[in-house]
Design a protein around this motif. Structure first.
Motif, mmCIF file in Angstrom:
data_model
loop_
_atom_site.group_PDB
_atom_site.id
_atom_site.type_symbol
_atom_site.label_atom_id
_atom_site.label_comp_id
_atom_site.label_asym_id
_atom_site.label_seq_id
_atom_site.Cartn_x
_atom_site.Cartn_y
_atom_site.Cartn_z
ATOM 1 N N SER A 205 0.831 -1.199 0.000
ATOM 2 C CA SER A 205 0.000 0.000 0.000
ATOM 3 C C SER A 205 0.865 1.249 0.000
ATOM 4 N N THR A 206 0.222 2.384 0.131
ATOM 5 C CA THR A 206 0.952 3.627 0.363
ATOM 6 C C THR A 206 1.268 3.754 1.856
ATOM 7 N N ILE A 207 2.180 4.641 2.178
ATOM 8 C CA ILE A 207 2.494 4.899 3.586
ATOM 9 C C ILE A 207 1.448 5.865 4.128
ATOM 10 N N PRO A 208 0.729 5.481 5.174
ATOM 11 C CA PRO A 208 -0.330 6.369 5.679
ATOM 12 C C PRO A 208 0.213 7.737 6.092
ATOM 13 N N SER A 209 -0.379 8.768 5.552
ATOM 14 C CA SER A 209 0.032 10.127 5.928
ATOM 15 C C SER A 209 -0.362 10.439 7.366
ATOM 16 N N THR A 210 -1.303 9.648 7.906
ATOM 17 C CA THR A 210 -1.749 9.884 9.291
ATOM 18 C C THR A 210 -0.659 9.555 10.304
ATOM 19 N N PHE A 211 0.413 8.870 9.869
ATOM 20 C CA PHE A 211 1.519 8.595 10.790
ATOM 21 C C PHE A 211 2.158 9.894 11.293
ATOM 22 N N SER A 212 1.949 10.966 10.565
ATOM 23 C CA SER A 212 2.530 12.249 10.978
ATOM 24 C C SER A 212 1.939 12.749 12.286
ATOM 25 N N SER A 213 0.839 12.141 12.736
ATOM 26 C CA SER A 213 0.230 12.550 14.005
ATOM 27 C C SER A 213 0.807 11.798 15.202
ATOM 28 N N LEU A 214 1.686 10.817 14.955
ATOM 29 C CA LEU A 214 2.277 10.036 16.049
ATOM 30 C C LEU A 214 3.433 10.826 16.653
ATOM 31 N N ALA A 215 3.117 11.725 17.542
ATOM 32 C CA ALA A 215 4.099 12.684 18.058
ATOM 33 C C ALA A 215 5.246 12.015 18.801
ATOM 34 N N ARG A 216 5.032 10.803 19.352
ATOM 35 C CA ARG A 216 6.082 10.142 20.119
ATOM 36 C C ARG A 216 6.898 9.157 19.290
ATOM 37 N N LEU A 220 10.625 4.450 12.503
ATOM 38 C CA LEU A 220 9.675 3.971 11.500
ATOM 39 C C LEU A 220 10.475 3.188 10.462
ATOM 40 N N LEU A 221 10.342 1.859 10.492
ATOM 41 C CA LEU A 221 11.123 0.966 9.640
ATOM 42 C C LEU A 221 10.166 0.202 8.729
ATOM 43 N N LEU A 222 10.180 0.549 7.435
ATOM 44 C CA LEU A 222 9.267 -0.054 6.463
ATOM 45 C C LEU A 222 10.027 -0.608 5.264
ATOM 46 N N SER A 223 11.292 -0.901 5.400
ATOM 47 C CA SER A 223 12.119 -1.303 4.264
ATOM 48 C C SER A 223 11.750 -2.695 3.757
ATOM 49 N N HIS A 224 12.187 -2.986 2.518
ATOM 50 C CA HIS A 224 12.024 -4.296 1.891
ATOM 51 C C HIS A 224 10.560 -4.724 1.859
ATOM 52 N N ASN A 225 9.720 -3.858 1.297
ATOM 53 C CA ASN A 225 8.333 -4.168 1.012
ATOM 54 C C ASN A 225 8.064 -3.767 -0.438
ATOM 55 N N GLN A 226 6.814 -3.561 -0.783
ATOM 56 C CA GLN A 226 6.437 -3.113 -2.118
ATOM 57 C C GLN A 226 5.551 -1.875 -2.020
ATOM 58 N N LEU A 227 5.905 -0.982 -1.120
ATOM 59 C CA LEU A 227 5.123 0.213 -0.883
ATOM 60 C C LEU A 227 5.214 1.153 -2.078
ATOM 61 N N VAL A 228 4.135 1.837 -2.351
ATOM 62 C CA VAL A 228 4.061 2.723 -3.520
ATOM 63 C C VAL A 228 3.664 4.131 -3.065
ATOM 64 N N LEU A 240 11.450 11.751 15.937
ATOM 65 C CA LEU A 240 11.859 10.687 15.019
ATOM 66 C C LEU A 240 13.379 10.581 14.969
ATOM 67 N N GLN A 241 13.883 9.355 15.175
ATOM 68 C CA GLN A 241 15.317 9.102 15.170
ATOM 69 C C GLN A 241 15.757 8.282 13.961
ATOM 70 N N THR A 242 14.946 7.331 13.538
ATOM 71 C CA THR A 242 15.299 6.457 12.423
ATOM 72 C C THR A 242 14.129 6.383 11.458
ATOM 73 N N LEU A 243 14.396 6.681 10.176
ATOM 74 C CA LEU A 243 13.400 6.561 9.116
ATOM 75 C C LEU A 243 14.025 5.743 7.997
ATOM 76 N N ASP A 244 13.564 4.508 7.833
ATOM 77 C CA ASP A 244 14.114 3.596 6.827
ATOM 78 C C ASP A 244 12.977 3.148 5.914
ATOM 79 N N LEU A 245 12.972 3.680 4.698
ATOM 80 C CA LEU A 245 11.958 3.347 3.692
ATOM 81 C C LEU A 245 12.602 2.690 2.481
ATOM 82 N N SER A 246 13.782 2.133 2.640
ATOM 83 C CA SER A 246 14.543 1.596 1.513
ATOM 84 C C SER A 246 13.899 0.339 0.931
ATOM 85 N N GLN A 247 14.319 0.020 -0.303
ATOM 86 C CA GLN A 247 13.897 -1.205 -0.987
ATOM 87 C C GLN A 247 12.373 -1.282 -1.114
ATOM 88 N N ASN A 248 11.773 -0.223 -1.686
ATOM 89 C CA ASN A 248 10.348 -0.193 -1.972
ATOM 90 C C ASN A 248 10.139 0.316 -3.396
#
Length: 800
Positions: A205-216, A220-228, A240-248
């Motif tokens: 799926s797409t990455i939910p834009s509503t994640f931007s409301s997760l203040a704490r 966020l590790l979503l690598s090695h999927n088929q996200l579009v 936010l300390q780690t954002l890994d969206l690689s391999q999508n």
């Protein structure tokens, strides 16, 4: 004869007695009724409590029936062995008669998760990761409204992620499964989420834009999927300390770096600084940003330089274009930058030369042109290849000479030459003999200058050599760490006959620079002596001089040391260069770590230097990451892990040293290293006979280091108080003896209570993990990847 008055008095007394008896009977009846009522209430209450416990028990029984217990771990889940809350059921934790945690990681379980698990309404943590559980995640998990941690990673789960989860969920790790479908947007209703790891699945799926409301949210590790789709705007996630969206399969431009102004696009487009000139600092806690292996396009914004805390940036294998913003140099802590396999044009910004911490860099396969600026570290040619217009990064890529003069300039020069020739005819030409004398004079002058320079160089080396001789930096013989008079000066003639080889990230010094550097001893080990060497330009390096007679032949040594020199990881101390001298002096050159070793940091620091829980866990996680990389990526055993071989950099990050050195040594030397590790208390018990290190023996050594961090005691130190005071005891045995006596709190270092004191659950879980690592049977020890995952779960909000 009874008189009427007496009869009346008798009757009055008799009625009074009957009245008192009736009153006493009524009072007694009231008490009996109250007692019966209380007993009935108590029985009803007990019946109610029993039904609650029975419902939890039924859920456990159903869960056991649905799982396949290959190792017999769940045999303890039997009512004949006591209550589920009596402490005899493996992995079950209760509170006030209700089950609050199920912890069964790495137990070799198969089968499926039963739907009845949703009946455990008080469950706070479900951890059954690293097993072989199949099937779908039960939808009934959505009914666990008290669930705070859900750890199902490294299984064989299929199907989709449940549409909703606990509103108080803090950590969700479903990575390394076969999950498919969409990422539920309802996850954003779990406002306390700190860590989301859905990597290594088949989500599409797409990455939910509503994640931007997760203040704490911190990871966020979503690598090695088929996200579009596009990368949402996460600029509101200040923690936010780690954002890994690689391999999508992500598309669109670079993600927005700041909150969009009114009317601006919310589809991930770049928002220029003019729109939010008064905005707060961008991602003040972001350490790792990985967008590699996607299909992102467009230019990099200049605001990328405002990510001041960034340590690792990977944008490789995308379709980014345009110029590389010079503002990248504003990220002063950046240690790893990969922009390879894109469509960047223009030249490399000269400002990159100011990045002193940059130890990994790759800009290969772009359309860059011009000369490579002088970077603080030297990188291999492979970091620059694939750019046809780029030059100056290797001897084979020399930059072109200045362009030839234009035809007009050439014509003017020809006219001038003709005029000079006509004028020269009137002057007397030099004879051939005069030319010979002039040439001979020039040669003599050059020879004298060379002699003068050589004398100056020798004097300089002699002065530096006096201090080096005291440290025994070169030419040292066994048992002569001080060296004799003029010992350092004798080494000066060896430089031309020696061999100095640099690897990626070297400071680019010459052999003479190294041999003439001032040096001081900072440590000794079974491999040799370690020096802090200060080069003439002020740079400091660590030099390990290997002892004589322990190294393989030069040919085998060069093959193995080249392989070790190619290893790069943020938590491994990189081998920068090596030197093989004309008299078989063997020097290994590394970066110098200002923080010293973990052993000194734990046991020899001053009272003014804190060692908080956060610092200890950061060091433990860093060391674990280094070991995981060695075991899984390099297929290499460390073999000599001690707290002395874990070094601390200026930012209090752990770097493992001495890895791969066993490959350079003879078998006898490696046996000596194993014996020394045993004397220090770090050697796994099976190495007494096998004499061959394994990944499991590395895990044992890491467990000892973890106990060292928890207790503040060195292995073999023994207790400082109590009946065994002053005796020497194996550290795991001492910890086990204290825990057996139910004095668990006595195990932990009292300084752990300084700063942000850890919770009891964090301490106990870390202690249990350490004891699992040092179990006597190697097969029962976890793999290092499992150790790392559990450490990150224990402290998911730790700065990476």
């Amino acid at each position: 004869m009874i008189m009427p008055a007496d009869l009346e008095d008798m009757i009055r007394r008799r009625y009074r007695s009957l009245f008192l008896l009736f009153f006493m009977l009524c009072s007694l009846s009231s008490q009996v009724i109250s007692a019966v009522s209380a007993r009935a209430t108590l029985r009803a209450s007990s019946s109610t409590n029993s039904s609650v416990v029975d419902s939890d028990l039924a859920a456990l029984v159903a869960m056991k029936a649905a799982l396949i217990d290959y190792k017999g771990i769940l045999q303890s889940w039997n009512t004949s062995r006591g209550s589920a809350c009596g402490g005899g059921w493996v992995g079950v934790k209760c509170e006030a008669g209700r089950i609050i945690a199920i912890h069964l990681p790495s137990k070799g379980l198969g089968g499926q998760l039963a739907a009845e698990i949703g009946q455990l309404s008080y469950l706070r943590q479900l951890s059954v990761h690293t097993n072989a559980i199949t099937g779908a995640i039960p939808v009934s998990i959505s009914s666990l409204r008290n669930l705070r941690g859900l750890y199902l990673f490294h299984n064989l789960l299929t199907g989709s992620i449940p549409a909703s989860l606990s509103p108080v969920l803090q950590a969700l790790d479903l990575s390394n499964n076969h999950l498919s479908g969409a990422i539920p947007t309802s996850l954003s209703t779990s406002a306390l989420l700190r860590r989301i790891n859905l990597s290594y699945n088949n989500l599409s799926s797409t990455i939910p834009s509503t994640f931007s409301s997760l203040a704490r949210l911190q990871a966020l590790l979503l690598s090695h999927n088929q996200l579009v789709g596009a990368v949402p705007d996460f600029s509101q996630l200040a923690n936010l300390q780690t954002l890994d969206l690689s391999q999508n399969l992500l598309k669109g431009s670079f993600p927005a770096l700041q909150q969009s102004s009114a009317g601006a696009s919310q589809t991930g487009a770049i928002v220029h600084s003019s729109a939010t000139s008064s905005s707060k600092e961008l991602f003040p806690s972001l350490f790792t940003l990985n967008l590699s292996h996607n299909a992102l396009t467009g230019k990099l914004p200049s605001q990328i330089g405002e990510l001041s805390s960034l340590l690792q940036l990977d944008l490789s294998n995308n379709k980014f274009s345009g110029a590389i913003p010079p503002q990248l140099a504003n990220i002063t802590e950046l240690s790893s930058l990969d922009i390879s396999h894109n469509n960047f044009t223009g030249s490399l910004p000269s400002s990159l030369s100011s990045l002193g911490n940059l130890t990994h860099f790759n800009c290969s396969f772009n359309s860059l042109t011009g000369k490579v600026p002088k970077l603080r570290h030297t990188f291999l040619a492979s970091a620059f290849v694939g750019n046809k217009g780029l030059c100056g990064f290797s001897p084979a890529s020399l930059c072109a000479l200045p362009p030839a003069p234009s035809p007009e300039t050439g014509a003017a020069n020809s006219s001038g030459e003709a005029a000079a020739a006509s004028t020269g005819e009137k002057k007397k030409k030099l004879s051939a003999l005069s030319i010979v004398f002039v040439v001979i004079g020039i040669v003599i002058v050059l020879f004298l200058l060379m002699c003068l320079c050589s004398l100056l160089f020798i004097c300089c080396c002699r002065r530096s050599g006096e201090s080096m001789a005291k440290a025994g930096f070169t030419g040292e013989k066994p048992g002569q760490a001080g060296g004799g008079k003029g010992e350092g000066a004798k080494r000066e003639g060896d430089a031309p006959g020696g061999k100095l080889v640099h690897f990626e990230g070297s400071l680019g010094f010459l052999a003479d620079d190294l041999l003439c550097a001032t040096a001081e001893v900072v440590g000794k080990s079974t491999y040799g002596t370690v020096y802090k060497a200060t080069l003439e330009d002020g740079n400091q390096v660590a030099v390990k001089r290997l002892r004589e007679g322990i190294v393989k032949s030069q040919r085998d040594f060069e093959v193995e040391v080249t392989a070790v020199g190619a290893i790069r990881h943020p938590n491994l101390l990189a081998l920068r260069s090596y030197y093989w001298g004309p008299k078989d002096e063997k020097l290994l050159i590394f970066d110098f770590m200002q923080g010293g070793s973990l052993a000194a940091f734990v046991h020899a620091r001053g009272p003014e230097t804190p060692l908080t829980w956060q610092m200890r866990m950061n060091i433990a996680i860093g060391a674990a990451k280094g070991l995981v990389y060695l075991h899984e990526e390099q297929k290499m055993i460390h073999g000599n892990l001690t707290s002395s071989n874990i070094l601390i950099d200026a930012h209090q990050n752990a770097k493992l040293s001495d890895f791969g050195l066993s490959r350079l040594m003879t078998q006898a030397a490696n046996s000596n290293v194993i014996a020394t590790a045993g004397a220090l208390g770090y050697r796994a018990p099976e190495l007494t006979k096998l004499r061959k290190a394994t990944t499991k023996s590395d895990v044992y050594s890491f467990g000892i280091v973890l106990l060292e961090l928890l207790t503040g005691k060195a292995p073999g130190e023994g207790p400082s108080s109590g009946p065994t005071e002053g005796t020497t005891m194996d550290l795991p045995d001492w910890v086990a003896s204290i825990v057996k006596q139910e004095w668990t709190q006595e195990v932990f270092d009292i300084e752990l209570m300084k700063g942000r004191a850890p919770g009891d659950e964090e301490l106990i879980n870390t202690l249990q993990l350490a004891m699992n690592c040092v179990t006597l049977a190697p097969l029962e020890r976890p793999e290092m990847s499992e150790v790392l995952q559990q450490l990150e779960q224990i402290k998911p909000d730790l700065k990476q």
